[in-house]
Design a protein around this motif. Structure first.
Motif, PDB file in Angstrom:
ATOM      1  N   CYS A   1      61.749 -28.901  14.930  1.00 20.54           N
ATOM      2  CA  CYS A   1      62.178 -27.831  14.021  1.00 20.54           C
ATOM      3  C   CYS A   1      63.686 -27.609  14.126  1.00 20.54           C
ATOM      4  O   CYS A   1      64.369 -27.430  13.106  1.00 20.54           O
TER       5      CYS A   1
ATOM      6  N   ILE B   1      58.958 -27.574  18.709  1.00 16.56           N
ATOM      7  CA  ILE B   1      60.172 -26.787  18.477  1.00 16.56           C
ATOM      8  C   ILE B   1      61.400 -27.683  18.383  1.00 16.56           C
ATOM      9  O   ILE B   1      62.301 -27.435  17.581  1.00 16.56           O
TER      10      ILE B   1
ATOM     11  N   TRP C   1      65.503 -20.276   9.431  1.00 16.24           N
ATOM     12  CA  TRP C   1      65.156 -20.946  10.682  1.00 16.24           C
ATOM     13  C   TRP C   1      65.592 -20.135  11.895  1.00 16.24           C
ATOM     14  O   TRP C   1      64.841 -20.018  12.876  1.00 16.24           O
TER      15      TRP C   1
ATOM     16  N   GLN D   1      54.574 -27.169  14.745  1.00 12.15           N
ATOM     17  CA  GLN D   1      55.331 -28.391  15.003  1.00 12.15           C
ATOM     18  C   GLN D   1      56.070 -28.243  16.330  1.00 12.15           C
ATOM     19  O   GLN D   1      56.317 -27.122  16.787  1.00 12.15           O
TER      20      GLN D   1
ATOM     21  N   SER E   1      55.054 -20.737   6.176  1.00  7.25           N
ATOM     22  CA  SER E   1      55.983 -21.122   5.127  1.00  7.25           C
ATOM     23  C   SER E   1      55.597 -20.383   3.852  1.00  7.25           C
ATOM     24  O   SER E   1      54.514 -20.620   3.303  1.00  7.25           O
TER      25      SER E   1
ATOM     26  N   TRP F   1      54.710 -21.136  12.432  1.00 10.44           N
ATOM     27  CA  TRP F   1      55.310 -20.230  11.471  1.00 10.44           C
ATOM     28  C   TRP F   1      54.575 -20.362  10.143  1.00 10.44           C
ATOM     29  O   TRP F   1      53.870 -21.325   9.907  1.00 10.44           O
TER      30      TRP F   1
ATOM     31  N   GLU G   1      55.564 -26.148  21.205  1.00  6.71           N
ATOM     32  CA  GLU G   1      55.432 -26.054  19.756  1.00  6.71           C
ATOM     33  C   GLU G   1      55.740 -24.656  19.273  1.00  6.71           C
ATOM     34  O   GLU G   1      55.722 -23.703  20.046  1.00  6.71           O
TER      35      GLU G   1
ATOM     36  N   ARG H   1      63.257 -17.527  12.847  1.00  7.27           N
ATOM     37  CA  ARG H   1      62.087 -18.067  13.549  1.00  7.27           C
ATOM     38  C   ARG H   1      62.400 -18.351  15.019  1.00  7.27           C
ATOM     39  O   ARG H   1      61.513 -18.250  15.865  1.00  7.27           O
TER      40      ARG H   1
ATOM     41  N   HIS I   1      65.410 -30.503  12.548  1.00  8.38           N
ATOM     42  CA  HIS I   1      65.305 -30.354  11.094  1.00  8.38           C
ATOM     43  C   HIS I   1      66.374 -29.397  10.572  1.00  8.38           C
ATOM     44  O   HIS I   1      67.021 -29.682   9.553  1.00  8.38           O
TER      45      HIS I   1
END
Length: 169
Positions: free
Chosen positions: A131, A128, A58, A126, A117, A115, A112, A61, A134
């Motif tokens: 994310c 940010i 993460w 999604q 996966s 990325w 947003e 990213r 999460h």
């Protein structure tokens, strides 16, 4: 949804939790670290590796200077070979998260992100803020599993309640 204060609080909480876990696991023998406790990732070591792997993913990213993990998600449980390697990498990642949080503005938490996966072989877009939420939620979830495994080995367990986090943590 979230603001910079939330990110800083959660980065601080993450580091506090990981420091408490480090103090416990560095004294454990290899057998206890690698024993299968029936948790999602089996052992304490596997679970700690998975958390670090996911945090690294993460953060790669969110930050251009953080490299992708060196192993694919299917190998996340083997991310670091030893508890010493894990401790060093965890310490660096926790510091990077705190620095990242300091550099954010509330505006950075809007919009947003997109990325790919590798695990799902699919592109996602999604908010940010979701994310980031999460990432911190994922850590907490799996650290709860570590807490349960430590309890099952009769090891002392860390204080996990965020309201009891020391100001200097």
């Amino acid at each position: 949804m979230i603001n910079k204060g939330y990110v800083l609080l959660m980065a601080r909480y993450n580091a506090w939790q990981n420091n408490q876990i480090m103090d416990i696991v560095k004294e454990m023998n290899e057998e206890d670290l690698r024993r299968d406790h029936g948790a999602f990732f089996g052992s304490i070591m596997n679970t700690l590796n998975h958390i670090l792997w996911a945090d690294t993913l993460w953060m790669s990213r969110f930050c251009s200077d953080v490299a992708l993990p060196s192993v694919p998600g299917s190998e996340s449980v083997n991310y670091m070979a030893t508890i010493g390697e894990w401790q060093a990498a965890r310490f660096r990642m926790d510091g990077r998260m705190r620095i990242w949080g300091e550099t954010l503005s509330n505006l950075d938490l809007t919009g947003e992100m997109t990325w790919h996966s590798g695990g799902m072989n699919k592109e996602f877009t999604q908010p940010i803020a979701m994310c980031i939420t999460h990432m911190f939620n994922h850590q907490t979830h799996h650290r709860g599993q570590v807490h349960a495994m430590l309890t099952s080995t009769n090891k002392r367990t860390p204080t996990t309640d965020i309201v009891f986090m020391p100001e200097d943590a």
